[in-house]
Design a protein around this motif. Structure first.
Motif, short mmCIF file in Angstrom:
data_model
loop_
_atom_site.label_atom_id
_atom_site.label_comp_id
_atom_site.label_asym_id
_atom_site.label_seq_id
_atom_site.Cartn_x
_atom_site.Cartn_y
_atom_site.Cartn_z
N GLY A 245 0.84 -1.19 0.00
CA GLY A 245 0.00 0.00 0.00
C GLY A 245 0.88 1.24 0.00
O GLY A 245 2.07 1.17 0.29
N ILE A 246 0.29 2.37 -0.33
CA ILE A 246 1.04 3.62 -0.41
C ILE A 246 1.00 4.35 0.92
O ILE A 246 -0.06 4.54 1.51
CB ILE A 246 0.47 4.50 -1.53
N SER A 247 2.17 4.78 1.39
CA SER A 247 2.26 5.53 2.64
C SER A 247 3.23 6.68 2.46
O SER A 247 4.14 6.64 1.63
CB SER A 247 2.72 4.63 3.79
N THR A 248 3.02 7.74 3.24
CA THR A 248 3.89 8.91 3.16
C THR A 248 5.15 8.70 3.97
O THR A 248 5.25 7.76 4.76
CB THR A 248 3.15 10.15 3.69
N GLN A 249 6.12 9.56 3.75
CA GLN A 249 7.40 9.51 4.45
C GLN A 249 7.54 10.72 5.36
O GLN A 249 6.94 11.78 5.10
CB GLN A 249 8.54 9.50 3.43
N PRO A 250 8.35 10.63 6.42
CA PRO A 250 8.56 11.78 7.32
C PRO A 250 9.55 12.77 6.70
O PRO A 250 10.61 13.07 7.27
CB PRO A 250 9.12 11.12 8.58
N ASP A 251 9.21 13.27 5.52
CA ASP A 251 10.06 14.21 4.81
C ASP A 251 9.32 15.53 4.61
O ASP A 251 8.08 15.55 4.52
CB ASP A 251 10.46 13.66 3.44
N VAL A 252 10.07 16.59 4.53
CA VAL A 252 9.49 17.91 4.27
C VAL A 252 10.20 18.50 3.06
O VAL A 252 11.43 18.41 2.93
CB VAL A 252 9.65 18.84 5.49
N TYR A 253 9.41 19.09 2.16
CA TYR A 253 9.96 19.65 0.93
C TYR A 253 9.94 21.18 0.99
O TYR A 253 9.14 21.79 1.71
CB TYR A 253 9.14 19.17 -0.27
N PHE A 254 10.83 21.76 0.21
CA PHE A 254 10.84 23.21 0.04
C PHE A 254 10.66 23.49 -1.44
O PHE A 254 11.35 22.91 -2.29
CB PHE A 254 12.14 23.80 0.57
N VAL A 255 9.71 24.38 -1.76
CA VAL A 255 9.32 24.64 -3.14
C VAL A 255 9.53 26.12 -3.46
O VAL A 255 8.90 26.99 -2.84
CB VAL A 255 7.84 24.28 -3.37
N PHE A 266 6.69 22.54 2.42
CA PHE A 266 5.55 21.76 1.94
C PHE A 266 5.64 20.33 2.48
O PHE A 266 6.69 19.68 2.38
CB PHE A 266 5.56 21.74 0.41
N ALA A 267 4.54 19.83 3.03
CA ALA A 267 4.52 18.47 3.57
C ALA A 267 3.29 17.71 3.07
O ALA A 267 2.20 18.27 2.94
CB ALA A 267 4.50 18.49 5.09
N ILE A 268 3.49 16.43 2.78
CA ILE A 268 2.40 15.53 2.41
C ILE A 268 2.08 14.69 3.65
O ILE A 268 2.85 13.82 4.03
CB ILE A 268 2.80 14.62 1.24
N ASP A 269 0.95 14.96 4.27
CA ASP A 269 0.59 14.28 5.51
C ASP A 269 -0.19 12.99 5.28
O ASP A 269 -0.27 12.14 6.18
CB ASP A 269 -0.23 15.21 6.42
N GLY A 270 -0.78 12.84 4.11
CA GLY A 270 -1.55 11.64 3.85
C GLY A 270 -1.92 11.52 2.39
O GLY A 270 -1.89 12.49 1.63
N TRP A 271 -2.22 10.29 1.98
CA TRP A 271 -2.66 10.00 0.61
C TRP A 271 -3.62 8.83 0.69
O TRP A 271 -3.31 7.79 1.26
CB TRP A 271 -1.47 9.63 -0.27
N ALA A 272 -4.81 8.98 0.12
CA ALA A 272 -5.80 7.90 0.11
C ALA A 272 -6.59 7.96 -1.18
O ALA A 272 -7.27 8.96 -1.45
CB ALA A 272 -6.74 8.01 1.31
N SER A 273 -6.47 6.93 -1.99
CA SER A 273 -7.23 6.83 -3.24
C SER A 273 -7.03 8.05 -4.14
O SER A 273 -7.94 8.48 -4.83
CB SER A 273 -8.72 6.64 -2.95
N GLY A 274 -5.84 8.61 -4.12
CA GLY A 274 -5.54 9.74 -4.98
C GLY A 274 -5.81 11.10 -4.36
O GLY A 274 -5.57 12.13 -5.00
N VAL A 275 -6.29 11.13 -3.13
CA VAL A 275 -6.56 12.39 -2.44
C VAL A 275 -5.42 12.67 -1.46
O VAL A 275 -5.14 11.88 -0.56
CB VAL A 275 -7.90 12.36 -1.69
N TYR A 276 -4.76 13.80 -1.67
CA TYR A 276 -3.64 14.20 -0.82
C TYR A 276 -4.12 15.05 0.35
O TYR A 276 -5.01 15.89 0.20
CB TYR A 276 -2.65 15.05 -1.61
#
Length: 285
Positions: A245-255, A266-276
Motif C-alpha cells: 500500500g502507499i504511505s507517506t514519508q517523514p520528509d518535508v519539501y521546500f518549493v 511543503f509536507a504531504i501528511d496523507g494519501w488515500a485513493s488519490g486524495v492528498y
C-alpha cells in the motif's frame, strides 16, 4: 537481483491477484496509455487497492469517470492537440500523457496564520482512467486550483505543483516554463524542517538530449520528487513508500514558486485513493 526488479515483480504479482475489481492501485497512473480509440502502452503500474469505483463509459475521445460520487470529465488530446514550443514536447505529450480538459478534482485548502492546509483531490477517476485525465494544477501562493488543462499549463506560470494519482510535477524544465525548484529535508517534522538544511535542488528534468525519457520503477516519467527520492528504501524512487500500500514519508519539501519570488515549506501528511492531505507555508528565502 536489484531492488527495482524485485519491486516490479511484487507489484506485477499483486496486480494479477487483484484483477480489475475496483481501483486496484496505480495501474496506468500516468504512463504511456490512453483510452478510447487510442492504443494502450506497455505500462503495468500496480499500487494500493484504493477501493474506488470507476463508472461511466469510455467513448471515442471522451472519458466520464466517477470517483467518490464526483464525476471527472476529460477530453483526450488525440485529434488536434495544441502545438507547444517546448523541447521534446511530442515525447512528453505521449509520456505523461497530456490531455485537454480541466481536471474536475477539488482543491480544498484553507489558510490560518500563514499555514495552508487541506486536501487535493487528484483521484482523476481512478487509476485505470488516469491516463485520459489531465493533471490538477495548484498555485501555492493562493492555495487555489489553477483552471488549466495539460496544454495550457505549458504556457502558464501561475501554477507551482501538478497532481495526478501518485505523480507530482513541478512547473519547471520538462513540465513547464516556470522557475520551480524542489528541495527536501528527510526524517523530520514540518515544524522542525529548516530551509538551511536543504543541500540539493531538483527540477523535472525528464528528457535527455535525444528526447529519451527517464522513468521510475512503474514506468512513469520522473519528476523532481523522484530525483530527490532515488534511495527510497521501498524502491518506489518517489515521495511515497510502497509496502502493500502507499504511505507517506517523514520528509518535508521546500518549493521555490514558479515566479521565483517565494519559497514554501511543503509536507504531504496523507494519501488515500488519490486524495492528498497537505500543508505548506511561506518561509524567508
Amino acid at each position: 537481483m536489484s531492488k527495482k526488479y524485485i519491486l516490479v515483480l511484487i507489484l506485477s504479482a499483486m496486480w494479477i491477484g487483484c484483477g480489475d475489481e475496483g481501483d486496484s492501485g496505480e495501474n496506468n497512473t500516468a504512463g504511456n496509455n490512453t483510452t478510447g480509440n487510442n492504443t494502450t502502452g506497455n505500462n503495468t503500474n500496480v499500487g494500493t487497492n484504493d477501493n474506488n469505483t470507476n463508472s461511466g463509459t469510455t467513448g471515442d475521445n471522451n472519458t466520464n469517470n466517477t470517483n467518490n460520487n464526483e464525476t471527472v470529465v476529460t477530453v483526450n488530446n488525440v485529434n488536434n492537440p495544441p502545438v507547444i514550443d517546448v523541447p521534446c514536447f511530442d515525447e512528453l505529450k505521449e509520456g505523461w500523457p497530456l490531455n485537454e480538459g480541466v481536471n474536475a478534482g477539488a482543491v480544498s485548502i484553507t489558510e490560518a496564520e500563514g499555514v495552508f492546509s487541506g486536501t487535493i483531490d487528484a483521484a482523476s477517476g481512478g487509476s485505470m482512467a488516469a491516463a485520459s485525465s489531465s493533471f490538477l494544477y495548484v498555485d501555492l501562493d493562493t492555495g487555489a486550483k489553477v483552471e488549466v488543462d495539460d496544454f495550457g499549463a505549458y504556457e502558464n506560470t501561475e501554477w507551482d505543483l501538478a497532481f495526478k494519482r501518485v505523480l507530482i510535477r513541478t512547473n519547471s524544465s520538462s513540465s513547464g516554463i516556470g522557475a520551480v525548484e524542489l528541495g527536501k529535508v528527510a526524517d523530520t517534522t514540518f515544524e522542525e524542517a529548516s530551509l538551511a538544511s536543504v543541500t540539493t535542488w531538483a527540477t523535472d528534468d525528464t528528457m535527455d538530449a535525444s528526447c529519451i525519457p527517464d522513468t521510475d520503477p512503474i514506468n512513469n516519467l520522473i519528476t523532481a520528487f523522484n530525483l530527490l527520492n532515488l534511495d527510497n528504501p521501498s524502491g518506489s524512487e518517489s515521495w511515497y513508500s510502497y509496502e502493500m500500500g502507499i504511505s507517506t514519508q517523514p520528509d518535508v519539501y521546500f518549493v521555490k514558486n514558479a515566479e521565483g519570488t517565494k519559497t514554501f515549506k511543503f509536507a504531504i501528511d496523507g494519501w488515500a485513493s488519490g486524495v492528498y492531505t497537505v500543508k505548506w507555508e511561506e518561509v524567508a528565502q
